[in-house]
Design an enzyme around this catalytic site. Structure first.
Site, PDB file in Angstrom:
ATOM      1  N   HIS A 181       0.841  -1.207   0.000  1.00 25.96           N
ATOM      2  CA  HIS A 181       0.000   0.000   0.000  1.00 25.96           C
ATOM      3  C   HIS A 181       0.871   1.251   0.000  1.00 25.96           C
ATOM      4  CE1 HIS A 181      -2.748  -2.915   2.271  1.00 25.96           C
ATOM      5  NE2 HIS A 181      -3.491  -2.564   1.236  1.00 25.96           N
ATOM      6  N   LYS A 216      -0.584  -6.526  -7.792  1.00 26.71           N
ATOM      7  CA  LYS A 216      -0.901  -7.696  -6.965  1.00 26.71           C
ATOM      8  C   LYS A 216      -2.304  -8.202  -7.313  1.00 26.71           C
ATOM      9  CE  LYS A 216      -1.186 -10.336  -3.231  1.00 26.71           C
ATOM     10  NZ  LYS A 216      -2.534 -10.191  -2.779  1.00 26.71           N
ATOM     11  N   VAL A 226       4.883  -5.582  -4.437  1.00 25.97           N
ATOM     12  CA  VAL A 226       5.905  -5.517  -3.391  1.00 25.97           C
ATOM     13  C   VAL A 226       5.887  -6.855  -2.642  1.00 25.97           C
ATOM     14  CG1 VAL A 226       6.689  -4.326  -1.318  1.00 25.97           C
ATOM     15  CG2 VAL A 226       5.637  -3.029  -3.185  1.00 25.97           C
ATOM     16  N   ARG A 247      -3.885 -10.139   4.197  1.00 26.89           N
ATOM     17  CA  ARG A 247      -4.281 -11.478   4.642  1.00 26.89           C
ATOM     18  C   ARG A 247      -3.085 -12.310   5.106  1.00 26.89           C
ATOM     19  NH1 ARG A 247      -8.398 -10.826   0.353  1.00 26.89           N
ATOM     20  NH2 ARG A 247     -10.427 -10.879   1.412  1.00 26.89           N
TER      21      ARG A 247
END
Ligand code: AMP
Length: 290
Positions: A37, A149, A176, A187
């Protein structure tokens, strides 16, 4: 950093920034922030000022029996991380603010939403497209930042933005990873001990496919078999899918001619993880736009 809880206030702040001719950047997230993020936030800060980050665990993109209730929520920690990056605004509405009683309008991006993640999680991309459209309408950013992702999600968002003539440019950033290759994910917090070890199988499967390609393999079925072999060797891993698709259409390919994506989804214990890698006849990981 201002924390904004209502749609009206968010609209006001964004409108004011636009009227001053500023380039507004937007990073939508579900919180439990990690370096993946934060890489999006940094990418936004290179191009935009102000930057708005949203944290919203979107109930309508979770299916029955999925992890909506137990999805990690770490609001205080997330705020501190965003403060440390000098993010300008955090938009964190309650569910009822985005979905008041009587809400009944949903967005469906046909075709792209039915495969892969969409097949395993029916209704998931309807929930994603709907919330992303709402957020883009509220913030009306110049640029919005997504991670590769969730490659299929990024492709669907791009399609929606084009189809609905939205005035936002979608930027997609690389995945990343942890030092051992595991793609960062909120998660991953569910994974302990042996499961955390086994979770690297997704990255190892993708790497195995890439190694085969470097050795000259172009047959997609053989590449899929190489990925499955790695996943199947891990007793704690139950594969959902392993596929090679065209990076634009997300349709399966038989031979590697254009830029493709290798995608895997698997349960590690009760935790469902996804990962992918850009692959192609030439190594164009960093050049491709999806
Ligand atoms: P999420 O909070 O999981 O909804 O993710 C919010 C955004 O962060 C999405 O655009 C994701 O694709 C992106 N993201 C999540 N994990 C990673 C990662 N490991 N690397 C890059 N971007 C990521």
């Amino acid at each position: 950093m201002d924390i904004i809880r209502t749609v009206e206030w968010m609209k006001q702040v964004a409108r004011a920034a636009r009227s001053e001719g500023r380039i507004l950047g937007f990073v939508p997230t579900m919180g439990a922030l990690h370096e993946g993020h934060l890489s999006l936030v940094r990418a936004a800060q290179l191009q935009c000022r102000p930057v708005v980050v949203s944290i919203f665990v979107n109930p309508i993109q979770f299916g029955p029996g999925e992890d909506f209730e137990r999805y990690p929520r770490q609001f205080e920690r997330d705020c501190a991380l965003l403060e440390s990056l000098a993010v300008d605004y955090l938009f964190a509405p309650e569910a009822g603010e985005l979905y008041p009683a009587g809400f009944r309008t949903y967005v469906h991006v046909e075709g792209l939403s039915e495969r892969l993640e969409g097949r395993s999680r029916p209704g998931h991309f309807r929930g994603v497209a709907t919330v992303v459209l709402k957020l883009l309408e509220i913030v009306q950013p110049t640029f919005a930042y997504f991670g590769r992702k969730d490659a299929q999600q990024a492709r669907i968002v791009r399609q929606m933005v084009a189809d609905l003539n939205l005035d936002t440019q979608i930027q997609v950033s690389p995945i990343v990873r942890e030092p051992d290759g595991l793609a960062m994910s909120s998660r991953n917090a569910y994974l302990q001990g042996a499961e955390r070890q086994a979770a690297t199988a997704l990255f190892r499967a993708l790497t195995a496919a890439r190694r085969e390609i470097e050795a000259g393999e172009r047959d997609a079925l053989r590449l899929v078999a190489a990925m499955r072999a790695v996943l199947d060797r891990e007793p704690l891993v139950a594969t959902d899918y392993a596929e090679i698709v065209d990076a634009d259409t997300f349709e399966p390919v038989l031979r590697l001619r254009s830029t493709c994506l290798a995608l895997v989804a698997a349960f590690v214990g009760n935790t469902r993880l996804i990962d992918n890698m850009v692959i192609g006849p030439v190594d164009d990981e960093l050049k491709v736009e999806i």
